[in-house]
Design a protein around this motif. Structure first.
Motif, PDB file in Angstrom:
ATOM      1  N   SER A  66     -10.637  16.005  93.353  1.00 34.86           N
ATOM      2  CA  SER A  66     -11.178  16.516  92.095  1.00 34.86           C
ATOM      3  C   SER A  66     -11.933  15.393  91.396  1.00 34.86           C
ATOM      4  N   ASP A  67     -13.123  15.712  90.886  1.00 34.35           N
ATOM      5  CA  ASP A  67     -13.978  14.698  90.268  1.00 34.35           C
ATOM      6  C   ASP A  67     -14.578  15.264  88.981  1.00 34.35           C
ATOM      7  N   ASN A  68     -14.294  14.617  87.865  1.00 30.21           N
ATOM      8  CA  ASN A  68     -14.835  15.027  86.565  1.00 30.21           C
ATOM      9  C   ASN A  68     -15.737  13.919  86.029  1.00 30.21           C
ATOM     10  N   ARG A  69     -16.976  14.273  85.672  1.00 31.57           N
ATOM     11  CA  ARG A  69     -17.945  13.281  85.204  1.00 31.57           C
ATOM     12  C   ARG A  69     -18.579  13.740  83.895  1.00 31.57           C
ATOM     13  N   LEU A  70     -18.585  12.836  82.928  1.00 30.61           N
ATOM     14  CA  LEU A  70     -19.206  13.078  81.637  1.00 30.61           C
ATOM     15  C   LEU A  70     -20.050  11.853  81.291  1.00 30.61           C
ATOM     16  N   GLN A  71     -21.352  12.068  81.106  1.00 31.01           N
ATOM     17  CA  GLN A  71     -22.253  10.957  80.845  1.00 31.01           C
ATOM     18  C   GLN A  71     -23.294  11.361  79.795  1.00 31.01           C
ATOM     19  N   PHE A  72     -23.449  10.512  78.787  1.00 34.69           N
ATOM     20  CA  PHE A  72     -24.522  10.650  77.799  1.00 34.69           C
ATOM     21  C   PHE A  72     -25.531   9.525  78.027  1.00 34.69           C
ATOM     22  N   ARG A  73     -26.802   9.804  77.747  1.00 27.21           N
ATOM     23  CA  ARG A  73     -27.834   8.782  77.940  1.00 27.21           C
ATOM     24  C   ARG A  73     -28.905   8.928  76.875  1.00 27.21           C
ATOM     25  N   VAL A  74     -29.388   7.793  76.389  1.00 25.45           N
ATOM     26  CA  VAL A  74     -30.535   7.763  75.493  1.00 25.45           C
ATOM     27  C   VAL A  74     -31.507   6.713  76.020  1.00 25.45           C
ATOM     28  N   ARG A  75     -32.809   7.039  76.010  1.00 24.90           N
ATOM     29  CA  ARG A  75     -33.824   6.119  76.525  1.00 24.90           C
ATOM     30  C   ARG A  75     -35.171   6.450  75.875  1.00 24.90           C
ATOM     31  N   ASN A  76     -36.168   5.597  76.196  1.00 22.94           N
ATOM     32  CA  ASN A  76     -37.538   5.772  75.700  1.00 22.94           C
ATOM     33  C   ASN A  76     -37.588   5.839  74.177  1.00 22.94           C
ATOM     34  N   VAL A  77     -36.825   4.939  73.524  1.00 22.03           N
ATOM     35  CA  VAL A  77     -36.879   4.813  72.071  1.00 22.03           C
ATOM     36  C   VAL A  77     -37.167   3.349  71.742  1.00 22.03           C
ATOM     37  N   PRO A  78     -37.896   3.084  70.635  1.00 21.43           N
ATOM     38  CA  PRO A  78     -38.281   1.697  70.318  1.00 21.43           C
ATOM     39  C   PRO A  78     -37.111   0.731  70.217  1.00 21.43           C
ATOM     40  N   ALA A  79     -35.950   1.215  69.757  1.00 17.02           N
ATOM     41  CA  ALA A  79     -34.813   0.310  69.578  1.00 17.02           C
ATOM     42  C   ALA A  79     -34.319  -0.278  70.892  1.00 17.02           C
ATOM     43  N   LEU A  80     -34.676   0.343  72.020  1.00 18.99           N
ATOM     44  CA  LEU A  80     -34.216  -0.145  73.320  1.00 18.99           C
ATOM     45  C   LEU A  80     -35.287  -0.915  74.076  1.00 18.99           C
ATOM     46  N   GLU A  81     -36.489  -1.030  73.515  1.00 16.81           N
ATOM     47  CA  GLU A  81     -37.542  -1.798  74.180  1.00 16.81           C
ATOM     48  C   GLU A  81     -37.240  -3.289  74.072  1.00 16.81           C
ATOM     49  N   LEU A  82     -37.619  -4.045  75.114  1.00 20.25           N
ATOM     50  CA  LEU A  82     -37.339  -5.478  75.142  1.00 20.25           C
ATOM     51  C   LEU A  82     -38.489  -6.213  75.803  1.00 20.25           C
ATOM     52  N   ASP A  83     -38.998  -7.253  75.116  1.00 20.53           N
ATOM     53  CA  ASP A  83     -40.022  -8.129  75.681  1.00 20.53           C
ATOM     54  C   ASP A  83     -39.311  -9.209  76.489  1.00 20.53           C
ATOM     55  N   ILE A  84     -39.551  -9.232  77.807  1.00 20.19           N
ATOM     56  CA  ILE A  84     -38.806 -10.158  78.660  1.00 20.19           C
ATOM     57  C   ILE A  84     -39.165 -11.621  78.378  1.00 20.19           C
ATOM     58  N   TYR A  85     -40.349 -11.881  77.752  1.00 19.03           N
ATOM     59  CA  TYR A  85     -40.739 -13.256  77.434  1.00 19.03           C
ATOM     60  C   TYR A  85     -40.404 -13.631  75.993  1.00 19.03           C
ATOM     61  N   ASN A  86     -40.108 -12.639  75.172  1.00 17.65           N
ATOM     62  CA  ASN A  86     -39.747 -12.907  73.782  1.00 17.65           C
ATOM     63  C   ASN A  86     -38.690 -11.887  73.349  1.00 17.65           C
ATOM     64  N   PRO A  87     -37.527 -11.958  73.954  1.00 19.74           N
ATOM     65  CA  PRO A  87     -36.506 -10.939  73.663  1.00 19.74           C
ATOM     66  C   PRO A  87     -35.929 -11.090  72.257  1.00 19.74           C
ATOM     67  N   VAL A  88     -35.711  -9.956  71.641  1.00 19.90           N
ATOM     68  CA  VAL A  88     -35.068  -9.912  70.332  1.00 19.90           C
ATOM     69  C   VAL A  88     -33.825  -9.033  70.462  1.00 19.90           C
ATOM     70  N   TYR A  89     -32.680  -9.629  70.204  1.00 20.29           N
ATOM     71  CA  TYR A  89     -31.429  -8.908  70.360  1.00 20.29           C
ATOM     72  C   TYR A  89     -30.838  -8.574  68.987  1.00 20.29           C
ATOM     73  N   GLY A  90     -29.874  -7.701  68.976  1.00 18.76           N
ATOM     74  CA  GLY A  90     -29.154  -7.383  67.750  1.00 18.76           C
ATOM     75  C   GLY A  90     -29.597  -6.121  67.054  1.00 18.76           C
ATOM     76  N   ASN A  91     -30.574  -5.383  67.632  1.00 17.47           N
ATOM     77  CA  ASN A  91     -30.981  -4.126  67.014  1.00 17.47           C
ATOM     78  C   ASN A  91     -29.830  -3.130  67.053  1.00 17.47           C
ATOM     79  N   PRO A  92     -29.653  -2.325  66.001  1.00 14.56           N
ATOM     80  CA  PRO A  92     -28.592  -1.298  66.029  1.00 14.56           C
ATOM     81  C   PRO A  92     -28.835  -0.335  67.185  1.00 14.56           C
ATOM     82  N   PRO A  93     -27.805  -0.009  67.962  1.00 14.20           N
ATOM     83  CA  PRO A  93     -27.998   0.910  69.097  1.00 14.20           C
ATOM     84  C   PRO A  93     -28.325   2.313  68.601  1.00 14.20           C
ATOM     85  N   PRO A  94     -29.217   3.007  69.311  1.00 12.63           N
ATOM     86  CA  PRO A  94     -29.543   4.382  68.918  1.00 12.63           C
ATOM     87  C   PRO A  94     -28.389   5.332  69.210  1.00 12.63           C
TER      88      PRO A  94
END
Length: 357
Positions: A95-123
């Motif tokens: 028996s296998d039960n799976r529950l997954q939520f996902r959020v993507r393609n929002v500005p808060a999750l974009e990251l510049d690999i050469y100038n990363p800025v961390y600490g944005n509130p998660p969407p």
């Protein structure tokens, strides 16, 4: 961060009625889960930018696997030959039960690999899960095997197995259920020739059947994986029992092997039309000097998709399967403070592998 838990229990029992006849049985229980939240790197926004899209997931998966088997073993003489018999049945429920939520393609999750800025509130996650499924698998099998001592130098192995498999998958998001029932008979045969007490030559051939778990991106059940295999080889054991080695040459073809879906390789799989794997394996090990043990192995594996409706897959190597791999280990035993101790050094080589199919 994810928390992974696994609990497993096994019980095995064996009873001899006589020197020639015995029964053995075993049961296994395994419960596992993974739960947590992760942020994962996706694709670049475009070919000319250093900004990558990321995705945020939450997972809450639970699985339960219960299996058991019962076997009768015996030895009889018939037509002047020794028969080593095995009859068995086994079954499992998964028996296998799976529950997954996902959020993507929002500005808060974009990251510049050469100038990363961390600490944005998660969407926030959406109200509807990306995946919310319940899968049930049940299997019952019966099998028999006869190893025949034709003479002091020749041994013949004959066996057959019958499997019956039922699968159901419920998608809570759509309230849709897919079901399938499969069955197959799988024979096997082998022949061993021992020209001396230290050398054994063998040849084997068999068919295989293995149901595929899960569903495709279109929420359709996968056909079972079926295969054919042939192998020839040799085994050497030195007269003093200190050195042993094996050489095997094999050819395996399988239908409906699951590989990553080219359109969504991180979440779904596709059943490849036909996969062929052929190669050579060499193993050598033993005590080469007083207290010094050697273990060495080399494998050449040519595993690729040979037939498929998707021309993109044909001719591609299977993901994560190196053509060349080898390992070497030396372990020396010695005394340390009057106690036995060992120290070793090892090398491991893995050749180039296909990262995705």
């Amino acid at each position: 961060l994810h928390t992974i838990k696994t609990t497993g229990n096994q019980l095995f029992a064996q009873h001899y009625f006589t020197d020639d006849w015995s029964i053995q049985t075993g049961v296994s229980y395994r419960e596992s889960s993974i739960k947590g939240i992760s942020t994962e790197v996706g694709a670049f926004k475009s070919a000319s930018t250093s900004i990558v899209n990321r995705m945020r997931r939450t997972r809450d998966n639970h699985a339960l696997d219960v299996s058991g088997r019962f076997e009768l073993l015996g030895r009889v003489r018939a037509a002047g030959m020794q028969h080593n018999l095995l009859f068995g049945v086994d079954a499992y429920k998964f028996s296998d039960n799976r529950l997954q939520f996902r959020v993507r393609n929002v500005p808060a999750l974009e990251l510049d690999i050469y100038n990363p800025v961390y600490g944005n509130p998660p969407p926030a996650f959406p109200a509807t899960p990306l995946t919310w499924t319940h899968e049930e698998q049940r299997s019952k099998s019966v099998y028999a095997q006869d190893q025949i001592d034709l003479s002091a130098q020749w041994k013949l192995l004959l066996g057959v197995r019958y499997d019956k498999y039922d699968q159901s998958m419920l998608n809570h998001n759509s309230s849709k259920t897919v079901e399938q029932s499969l069955s197959a008979t799988s024979p096997r045969a082998g022949l061993v020739y021992q020209p001396s007490k230290t050398v054994s030559l063998y040849v084997t051939a068999s068919k295989s059947f293995r149901p595929n778990s899960g569903v495709s991106r279109a929420f359709e059940s996968f056909p079972a994986e079926k295969g054919k295999s042939a192998e020839v080889g040799a085994k050497y054991d030195s007269a003093d029992g200190k050195i042993s080695g094996t050489l095997a040459i094999y050819n395996i073809s399988k239908n409906n092997v699951l590989t990553p879906d080219p359109l969504d390789p991180n979440n779904f799989s596709v059943a490849a039309g036909e996969v062929q794997s052929k190669g050579v394996e060499l193993d050598l090990g033993g005590e080469i000097a007083a207290g010094l043990r050697l273990s060495a192995a080399y494998a050449f594996t040519d595993a690729k998709v040979t037939q498929d409706n998707n021309n993109f897959l044909v001719g591609r190597q299977l993901a994560n399967v190196p053509r060349h791999s080898a390992n070497l280990m030396l372990v020396q035993a010695f005394k340390l403070g009057g106690n036995a101790a060992t120290a070793g050094v090892g090398l491991n080589y893995i050749g180039e592998r296909e990262g995705a199919v």
